[in-house]
Write an enzyme that holds these catalytic residues in place. Structure first.
Site, PDB file in Angstrom:
ATOM      1  N   HIS A  70      42.896  33.138  37.802  1.00 18.20           N
ATOM      2  CA  HIS A  70      41.758  33.960  38.255  1.00 18.20           C
ATOM      3  C   HIS A  70      41.371  34.908  37.130  1.00 18.20           C
ATOM      4  O   HIS A  70      42.068  35.877  36.857  1.00 18.20           O
ATOM      5  CB  HIS A  70      42.133  34.771  39.498  1.00 18.20           C
ATOM      6  CG  HIS A  70      40.977  35.548  40.068  1.00 18.20           C
ATOM      7  ND1 HIS A  70      40.832  35.760  41.410  1.00 18.20           N
ATOM      8  CD2 HIS A  70      39.911  36.156  39.495  1.00 18.20           C
ATOM      9  CE1 HIS A  70      39.734  36.470  41.636  1.00 18.20           C
ATOM     10  NE2 HIS A  70      39.163  36.718  40.475  1.00 18.20           N
ATOM     11  N   HIS A 103      37.933  36.788  34.816  1.00 19.37           N
ATOM     12  CA  HIS A 103      36.524  37.072  34.517  1.00 19.37           C
ATOM     13  C   HIS A 103      36.371  37.231  33.007  1.00 19.37           C
ATOM     14  O   HIS A 103      37.050  38.063  32.401  1.00 19.37           O
ATOM     15  CB  HIS A 103      36.067  38.364  35.199  1.00 19.37           C
ATOM     16  CG  HIS A 103      36.142  38.308  36.688  1.00 19.37           C
ATOM     17  ND1 HIS A 103      35.087  37.898  37.471  1.00 19.37           N
ATOM     18  CD2 HIS A 103      37.163  38.597  37.538  1.00 19.37           C
ATOM     19  CE1 HIS A 103      35.453  37.945  38.748  1.00 19.37           C
ATOM     20  NE2 HIS A 103      36.703  38.364  38.819  1.00 19.37           N
ATOM     21  N   ARG A 157      33.035  37.329  31.660  1.00 26.31           N
ATOM     22  CA  ARG A 157      31.684  37.859  31.436  1.00 26.31           C
ATOM     23  C   ARG A 157      30.889  36.926  30.514  1.00 26.31           C
ATOM     24  O   ARG A 157      31.122  35.731  30.487  1.00 26.31           O
ATOM     25  CB  ARG A 157      31.741  39.292  30.897  1.00 26.31           C
ATOM     26  CG  ARG A 157      32.634  40.250  31.687  1.00 26.31           C
ATOM     27  CD  ARG A 157      32.271  40.366  33.141  1.00 26.31           C
ATOM     28  NE  ARG A 157      33.010  41.459  33.795  1.00 26.31           N
ATOM     29  CZ  ARG A 157      33.290  41.493  35.078  1.00 26.31           C
ATOM     30  NH1 ARG A 157      32.940  40.499  35.874  1.00 26.31           N
ATOM     31  NH2 ARG A 157      33.934  42.530  35.597  1.00 26.31           N
ATOM     32  N   ASN A 203      30.812  34.553  38.599  1.00 23.68           N
ATOM     33  CA  ASN A 203      29.894  35.625  39.042  1.00 23.68           C
ATOM     34  C   ASN A 203      29.173  36.287  37.871  1.00 23.68           C
ATOM     35  O   ASN A 203      29.281  37.483  37.625  1.00 23.68           O
ATOM     36  CB  ASN A 203      30.623  36.665  39.900  1.00 23.68           C
ATOM     37  CG  ASN A 203      31.766  37.352  39.180  1.00 23.68           C
ATOM     38  OD1 ASN A 203      32.419  36.756  38.328  1.00 23.68           O
ATOM     39  ND2 ASN A 203      32.024  38.603  39.522  1.00 23.68           N
ATOM     40  N   HIS A 233      37.526  35.130  47.888  1.00 21.22           N
ATOM     41  CA  HIS A 233      37.661  36.591  47.869  1.00 21.22           C
ATOM     42  C   HIS A 233      37.727  37.001  49.336  1.00 21.22           C
ATOM     43  O   HIS A 233      36.713  37.022  50.026  1.00 21.22           O
ATOM     44  CB  HIS A 233      36.474  37.247  47.164  1.00 21.22           C
ATOM     45  CG  HIS A 233      36.566  38.741  47.106  1.00 21.22           C
ATOM     46  ND1 HIS A 233      36.710  39.433  45.918  1.00 21.22           N
ATOM     47  CD2 HIS A 233      36.575  39.687  48.086  1.00 21.22           C
ATOM     48  CE1 HIS A 233      36.791  40.732  46.185  1.00 21.22           C
ATOM     49  NE2 HIS A 233      36.706  40.902  47.497  1.00 21.22           N
ATOM     50  N   LEU A 273      38.648  45.677  43.146  1.00 26.92           N
ATOM     51  CA  LEU A 273      38.473  45.143  44.496  1.00 26.92           C
ATOM     52  C   LEU A 273      39.159  43.790  44.591  1.00 26.92           C
ATOM     53  O   LEU A 273      39.003  42.982  43.674  1.00 26.92           O
ATOM     54  CB  LEU A 273      36.980  45.002  44.823  1.00 26.92           C
ATOM     55  CG  LEU A 273      36.230  46.326  45.005  1.00 26.92           C
ATOM     56  CD1 LEU A 273      34.732  46.072  45.125  1.00 26.92           C
ATOM     57  CD2 LEU A 273      36.739  47.080  46.233  1.00 26.92           C
ATOM     58  N   ASP A 316      42.942  38.370  37.601  1.00 25.92           N
ATOM     59  CA  ASP A 316      41.658  38.971  37.979  1.00 25.92           C
ATOM     60  C   ASP A 316      41.209  39.963  36.911  1.00 25.92           C
ATOM     61  O   ASP A 316      40.565  40.963  37.204  1.00 25.92           O
ATOM     62  CB  ASP A 316      41.730  39.641  39.353  1.00 25.92           C
ATOM     63  CG  ASP A 316      40.357  39.991  39.920  1.00 25.92           C
ATOM     64  OD1 ASP A 316      39.356  39.444  39.423  1.00 25.92           O
ATOM     65  OD2 ASP A 316      40.281  40.822  40.842  1.00 25.92           O
TER      66      ASP A 316
END
Length: 348
Positions: free
Chosen positions: A17, A19, A21, A45, A140, A223, A251
């Site tokens: 998991h 990110h 960007r 995302n 999520h 989160l 994350d």
């Protein structure tokens, strides 16, 4: 005379998991992952989100272009589920090896999730197709109704969304991502072989007191939000037990400093540089280092039906100080545990 440092050799880990960007931020953060991990599940995302095979192929290439020479790293791409997603597009991406999994964000649950799913019923044809083709669903797991307390959103999601979904689609493979509560730990442990979970380093190391007592620490704000101590302990006990359907998912979620240290700061911890050593510290504290390699390097591939990595890395147990910040083009990035002394780090 200093005592010899302890070395921990493990099969190269994966991050299930992550990110990364886009743009300059992507170029800055990719090497922190690619030097350590063999593969990573890359979150979709972006703005706009990754919802087509074409967008995923292009994003994967931008990631690969940012991987330094000498790093052997494979990004595993995901599709962002929306109410209007075409099941045929999803299946095509899965069959072509572009999409490894699909991500369910409840609308407005986290960063760049305004395009997310308004209700599970809205995407039932997509989920039924995923069940049929064996494509994992990454979730999520928080409800987003305004009247539900932020600390209760994960537990409420289990009863109102997750359990009904899994009862309806019994063969669907589900990863309950970044679990933060005893409720979720118990739910995953008591589930069947088609349910797994990831846990972040911050949710194993800290609870909400660390974020809120003696001043607000914005770089611990993520989160799902950090919960009370009893939930942290349940997560620690789950990983320390050697349970084989929980695995590493950092994350890691970078935001420029000014977007974190703000009157309305963004959620996310950029932990890629320090995550692996943080996990090692937790396993050592729990007297569970014998289960560390499986958590990092075996349980994830096993659940996804992928081979384990065939190379190894070493962690060394010697005190090192984490950098206070990392330069961006026009700002800085504050890593998880910035300025602190850590016990374990990856041997260079």
């Amino acid at each position: 005379m200093t005592a010899p440092s302890q070395v921990l050799k493990i099969r190269r880990p994966d991050d299930w998991h992550l990110h990364l960007r886009d743009g300059d931020m992507l170029k800055t953060v990719v090497p922190y992952t690619s030097e350590i991990y063999g593969r990573a599940i890359v979150m979709p995302n972006l703005a706009p989100p990754v919802t087509t095979v074409e967008a995923a192929v292009a994003y994967r290439q931008r990631i690969l272009d940012a991987v330094p020479a000498g790093h052997d790293f494979t990004p595993l791409m995901t599709c962002y589920l929306t109410d209007s997603l075409d099941p045929n597009e999803l299946e095509r991406g899965f069959n072509e090896g572009v999409f490894t999994a699909a991500k369910l964000y409840p609308a407005n649950a986290t960063t760049n999730s305004s395009h997310g799913v308004t209700s599970v019923d809205a995407i039932m044809p997509v989920l039924e197709r995923m069940e049929k083709i064996g494509m994992p669903l990454l979730v999520h797991g928080e409800v987003t109704h305004a009247d539900i307390d932020i600390f209760d959103r994960e537990a409420r999601f289990i009863e109102s969304v997750m359990e009904p979904l899994r009862q309806r689609l019994t063969a669907l493979k589900v990863v309950f991502e970044h679990i933060t509560t005893k409720d979720a730990a118990d739910y995953v442990r008591d589930g069947n072989e088609r349910l797994a979970a990831t846990i972040t380093p911050q949710h194993l190391m800290f609870n909400r007191n660390h974020m809120l007592v003696g001043g607000v620490r914005p770089h611990l704000y993520c989160l799902p939000i950090l919960k009370r101590n009893i939930h942290q302990q349940a997560l620690r006990e789950l990983v320390a037990s050697g349970f084989n359907r929980v695995f590493l998912g950092t994350d890691s979620a970078p935001h420029a400093r000014h977007r974190k240290e703000s009157s309305c700061g963004c959620a996310g911890c950029f932990n890629a540089p320090t995550a692996l050593g943080s996990y090692a510290t937790v396993f050592e504290e729990m007297n569970a280092l014998q289960h560390f390699e499986a958590f990092c390097s075996v349980n994830g591939p096993q659940f996804y039906g992928l081979p384990v990595n065939d190379t190894f890395i070493e962690l060394v147990r010697e005190e090192q100080q984490v950098a206070e910040s990392i330069a961006l083009t026009d700002d800085t990035l504050v890593p998880f545990l910035a300025g602190e002394t850590v016990r374990w780090s990856v041997k260079q």
